[in-house]
Design a protein around this motif. Structure first.
Motif, mmCIF file in Angstrom:
data_model
loop_
_atom_site.group_PDB
_atom_site.id
_atom_site.type_symbol
_atom_site.label_atom_id
_atom_site.label_comp_id
_atom_site.label_asym_id
_atom_site.label_seq_id
_atom_site.Cartn_x
_atom_site.Cartn_y
_atom_site.Cartn_z
ATOM 1 N N ALA A 196 0.634 -1.145 0.061
ATOM 2 C CA ALA A 196 0.025 -0.107 -0.126
ATOM 3 C C ALA A 196 0.881 1.314 -0.163
ATOM 4 O O ALA A 196 0.552 2.220 -0.804
ATOM 5 N N VAL A 197 1.950 1.202 0.892
ATOM 6 C CA VAL A 197 2.723 2.470 0.732
ATOM 7 C C VAL A 197 3.436 2.489 -0.588
ATOM 8 O O VAL A 197 3.521 3.640 -0.786
ATOM 9 N N ILE A 198 3.826 1.567 -1.212
ATOM 10 C CA ILE A 198 4.385 1.698 -2.602
ATOM 11 C C ILE A 198 3.611 2.413 -3.564
ATOM 12 O O ILE A 198 4.037 3.201 -4.171
ATOM 13 N N ARG A 199 2.322 1.989 -3.244
ATOM 14 C CA ARG A 199 1.345 2.477 -4.328
ATOM 15 C C ARG A 199 1.230 3.911 -3.914
ATOM 16 O O ARG A 199 0.840 4.891 -4.746
ATOM 17 N N LEU A 200 1.008 4.227 -2.693
ATOM 18 C CA LEU A 200 0.978 5.794 -2.324
ATOM 19 C C LEU A 200 2.045 6.680 -2.632
ATOM 20 O O LEU A 200 1.844 7.940 -2.699
ATOM 21 N N ALA A 201 3.266 6.253 -2.433
ATOM 22 C CA ALA A 201 4.484 6.904 -2.533
ATOM 23 C C ALA A 201 5.330 6.167 -3.239
ATOM 24 O O ALA A 201 6.245 5.552 -3.043
ATOM 25 N N PRO A 202 5.238 6.091 -4.782
ATOM 26 C CA PRO A 202 6.104 5.336 -5.660
ATOM 27 C C PRO A 202 7.323 5.740 -5.706
ATOM 28 O O PRO A 202 8.408 4.902 -5.851
ATOM 29 N N ARG A 203 7.673 6.988 -5.475
ATOM 30 C CA ARG A 203 9.264 7.344 -5.309
ATOM 31 C C ARG A 203 10.149 7.293 -4.108
ATOM 32 O O ARG A 203 10.827 6.993 -3.812
ATOM 33 N N TRP A 204 9.083 7.663 -2.882
ATOM 34 C CA TRP A 204 9.638 7.456 -1.641
ATOM 35 C C TRP A 204 9.230 6.488 -0.788
ATOM 36 O O TRP A 204 9.571 6.447 0.593
ATOM 37 N N TRP A 205 8.483 5.242 -1.274
ATOM 38 C CA TRP A 205 8.189 4.192 -0.396
ATOM 39 C C TRP A 205 9.018 3.512 0.300
ATOM 40 O O TRP A 205 9.023 3.349 1.613
ATOM 41 N N TRP A 206 10.456 3.736 0.060
ATOM 42 C CA TRP A 206 11.578 2.868 0.663
ATOM 43 C C TRP A 206 11.820 3.686 2.025
ATOM 44 O O TRP A 206 12.014 2.875 3.197
ATOM 45 N N ALA A 207 11.546 5.105 2.115
ATOM 46 C CA ALA A 207 11.463 6.067 3.403
ATOM 47 C C ALA A 207 10.685 5.635 4.150
ATOM 48 O O ALA A 207 10.754 5.065 5.564
ATOM 49 N N PHE A 208 9.226 5.419 3.801
ATOM 50 C CA PHE A 208 8.069 4.998 4.614
ATOM 51 C C PHE A 208 8.315 3.599 5.093
ATOM 52 O O PHE A 208 7.893 3.317 6.264
ATOM 53 N N GLY A 209 8.541 2.745 4.018
ATOM 54 C CA GLY A 209 8.596 1.431 4.473
ATOM 55 C C GLY A 209 9.599 1.148 5.543
ATOM 56 O O GLY A 209 9.551 0.229 6.544
ATOM 57 N N ALA A 210 10.737 1.903 5.598
ATOM 58 C CA ALA A 210 12.061 1.612 6.520
ATOM 59 C C ALA A 210 11.351 2.059 7.970
ATOM 60 O O ALA A 210 11.551 1.263 8.768
ATOM 61 N N ALA A 211 10.597 3.063 7.793
ATOM 62 C CA ALA A 211 9.872 3.632 9.241
ATOM 63 C C ALA A 211 9.074 2.602 9.516
ATOM 64 O O ALA A 211 8.904 2.268 10.672
ATOM 65 N N GLY A 212 8.183 2.123 8.693
ATOM 66 C CA GLY A 212 7.176 1.127 8.970
ATOM 67 C C GLY A 212 7.753 -0.108 9.447
ATOM 68 O O GLY A 212 7.128 -0.669 10.504
ATOM 69 N N ALA A 213 8.903 -0.687 9.029
ATOM 70 C CA ALA A 213 9.549 -1.693 9.084
ATOM 71 C C ALA A 213 10.144 -1.831 10.650
ATOM 72 O O ALA A 213 9.876 -2.575 11.630
ATOM 73 N N ALA A 214 10.575 -0.735 11.026
ATOM 74 C CA ALA A 214 10.889 -0.193 12.309
ATOM 75 C C ALA A 214 10.091 -0.222 13.449
ATOM 76 O O ALA A 214 10.271 -0.907 14.458
ATOM 77 N N GLY A 215 9.007 0.355 13.052
ATOM 78 C CA GLY A 215 7.759 0.460 13.905
ATOM 79 C C GLY A 215 7.526 -0.905 14.242
ATOM 80 O O GLY A 215 6.964 -1.322 15.265
ATOM 81 N N LEU A 216 7.302 -1.789 12.984
ATOM 82 C CA LEU A 216 6.698 -3.139 13.425
ATOM 83 C C LEU A 216 7.479 -3.976 14.101
ATOM 84 O O LEU A 216 7.018 -4.674 15.163
ATOM 85 N N VAL A 217 8.649 -3.683 14.215
ATOM 86 C CA VAL A 217 9.707 -4.501 15.056
ATOM 87 C C VAL A 217 9.342 -4.138 16.590
ATOM 88 O O VAL A 217 9.461 -4.948 17.519
ATOM 89 N N VAL A 218 9.432 -2.998 16.792
ATOM 90 C CA VAL A 218 9.123 -2.124 17.902
ATOM 91 C C VAL A 218 7.737 -2.619 18.526
ATOM 92 O O VAL A 218 7.570 -3.263 19.844
ATOM 93 N N LEU A 219 6.590 -2.527 17.544
ATOM 94 C CA LEU A 219 5.208 -3.197 18.004
ATOM 95 C C LEU A 219 5.200 -4.618 18.371
ATOM 96 O O LEU A 219 4.861 -4.942 19.437
ATOM 97 N N LEU A 220 6.140 -5.288 17.642
ATOM 98 C CA LEU A 220 5.942 -6.849 17.802
ATOM 99 C C LEU A 220 6.707 -7.088 19.193
ATOM 100 O O LEU A 220 6.161 -7.914 19.885
ATOM 101 N N SER A 221 7.847 -6.229 19.527
ATOM 102 C CA SER A 221 8.390 -6.858 20.805
ATOM 103 C C SER A 221 7.646 -6.265 21.937
ATOM 104 O O SER A 221 7.787 -7.163 23.126
#
Ligand SMILES: [Zn+2]
Length: 419
Positions: free
Chosen positions: A166-191
């Motif tokens: 969904a992030v890739i579709r919303l931000a085709p050029r900058w998805w990696w930045a949002f994706g990186a923040a999201g992945a980090a957030g997911l790790v914290v949330l899971l822990s």
């Protein structure tokens, strides 16, 4: 600057943050006890017990490494050939190739296939555990556990896949930045939620019953300056004879858990030594530090995948036009699998240093090296450990110091303390 330039800069920054974090927060200068002390500890163990532990570990080894190799081969076969991208298309076809179907169903299908291919090796492992009397849950319980873990992975995987694409579709050029923040957030949330949402799926946790042992443990926690609301007992005996304990969670979800098998097998002073070790983890915030480095690593991985994934030869192999399309997911899995294998010895090294620090904390807190050493002997006996495993295996994957290292550490402490 282009998104690619920013990504390179972000990756450099994340890598630097990881290096600085691990350099500052991991206890690197904690050399293991001298080898002579370790060998003396090894000689103190009954020879037949050492032989039995080694036989058990040798019986597990072929299936364990075959599983790693086959898992790698299937990830490469799906990711570095058009096979995986076709599978994703196939999963999306009943839904007119909709991106959500491709991303979620296709993504889960790729993960499931990798799981199914290595399933025989998991069954092998269970057969060995049963043969050596370590497993207590039988094949029925094993299948139930397996289905539960598939269900948990499917839920977490579906959320992650849907969010990512969904992030890739919303931000085709900058998805990696949002994706990186999201992945980090997911790790914290899971822990954070793991102890309250996931662990109860597999075990029942009850507060340790009132009594002298519980009072002693709570008093020790207070003396240690580690606020512990409760010591929980997990019904591990439904699955295993092995004894263990751990800390998990962050802040309000932090808990110390001991296996019911440990309470059954070990005398109170050894349980105290185990809990003192776990308090060491809590005191040094090892779960928080692990979560922080995990979050930085996950963010760096997303940025790295974006950069590596735009490499044309790789995309050609995978039969896709861009790393950002759901059909390229198998390529991402292949890259993550390779990185995971390379990272295993680094993670194991960090873990061993952290565990050695928790051991040192336990010795200082209890001032009872004899109980600590007998606890290590019991852990090795009941869990059928190789007290002094082969060097290569130790370096590649041991998350804890070896039994003889831990016994030798207790002896060194006793010597220094003059006990
Ligand atoms: Zn530990």
């Amino acid at each position: 600057m282009s998104p690619r330039g920013w990504a390179l800069l972000a990756l450099a920054g994340l890598a630097l943050a990881l290096v600085v974090t691990t350099a500052l927060l991991i206890p690197w200068n904690r050399p293991p006890a001298p080898r002579a002390d370790q060998l003396a500890a090894l000689r103190a163990l009954p020879a037949d017990q050492v032989a039995h532990g080694r036989e058990f570990r040798a019986a597990l080894r072929p299936g364990g490494y075959a599983s790693i190799v086959v898992g790698l081969l299937i990830a490469l076969a799906l990711g570095l050939t058009p096979l995986g991208s076709r599978l994703i298309e196939l999963a999306g076809r009943p839904f007119g190739g909709h991106w959500i179907a491709q991303a979620v169903l296709g993504g889960l299908a790729v993960v499931l296939i990798a799981d199914l291919v290595t399933l025989p090796f998991s069954a092998w492992r269970q057969a060995v555990l049963t043969r050596y009397g370590l497993s207590t849950n039988g094949w029925g319980g094993w299948v139930v556990d397996l289905l539960k873990s598939y269900a948990v992975s499917a839920v977490v995987g579906a959320v992650a896949l849907l969010g990512f694409y969904a992030v890739i579709r919303l931000a085709p050029r900058w998805w990696w930045a949002f994706g990186a923040a999201g992945a980090a957030g997911l790790v914290v949330l899971l822990s954070f939620v793991l102890p309250v949402l996931v662990e109860p799926v597999f075990n029942r946790f009850t507060p340790m019953e009132q009594g002298p042992l519980r009072t002693e443990l709570m008093t020790m926690a207070v003396r240690d300056g580690v606020p512990v609301r409760d010591v929980l007992v997990a019904d591990a005996s439904r699955r295993t004879r092995a004894v263990n304990a751990y800390v998990s969670g962050i802040g309000p979800t932090r808990r110390v858990v001991v296996y019911d098998t440990l309470l059954r097998e070990a005398p109170p002073e050894e349980v105290t030594a185990v809990v003192a070790h776990e308090l060491g983890h809590a005191r040094d915030r090892d779960v928080t530090v692990g979560t922080l480095t995990g979050a930085l690593g996950a963010a760096a991985a997303v940025v790295a995948l974006y950069l590596i994934g735009s490499w044309a030869p790789l995309l050609r192999l995978a039969g896709v036009d861009s790393v950002a399309e759901p059909r390229a997911f198998p390529l991402l899995v292949a890259l993550v699998t390779v990185v995971g294998l390379v990272a295993t010895p680094i993670q194991a090294l960090i873990s061993r240093r952290v565990e050695a620090r928790a051991d040192a904390h336990a010795l200082a807190l209890t001032e009872d090296p004899a109980a600590f050493e007998s606890m290590q002997r019991r852990l090795a006996t009941v869990n059928l450990a190789d007290p002094d495993p082969p060097r290569w295996e130790y370096l590649y994957s041991a998350t804890h110091p070896s039994t003889v290292e831990r016994m030798a550490a207790a002896r060194a402490y006793a010597r220094e303390a003059g006990r």
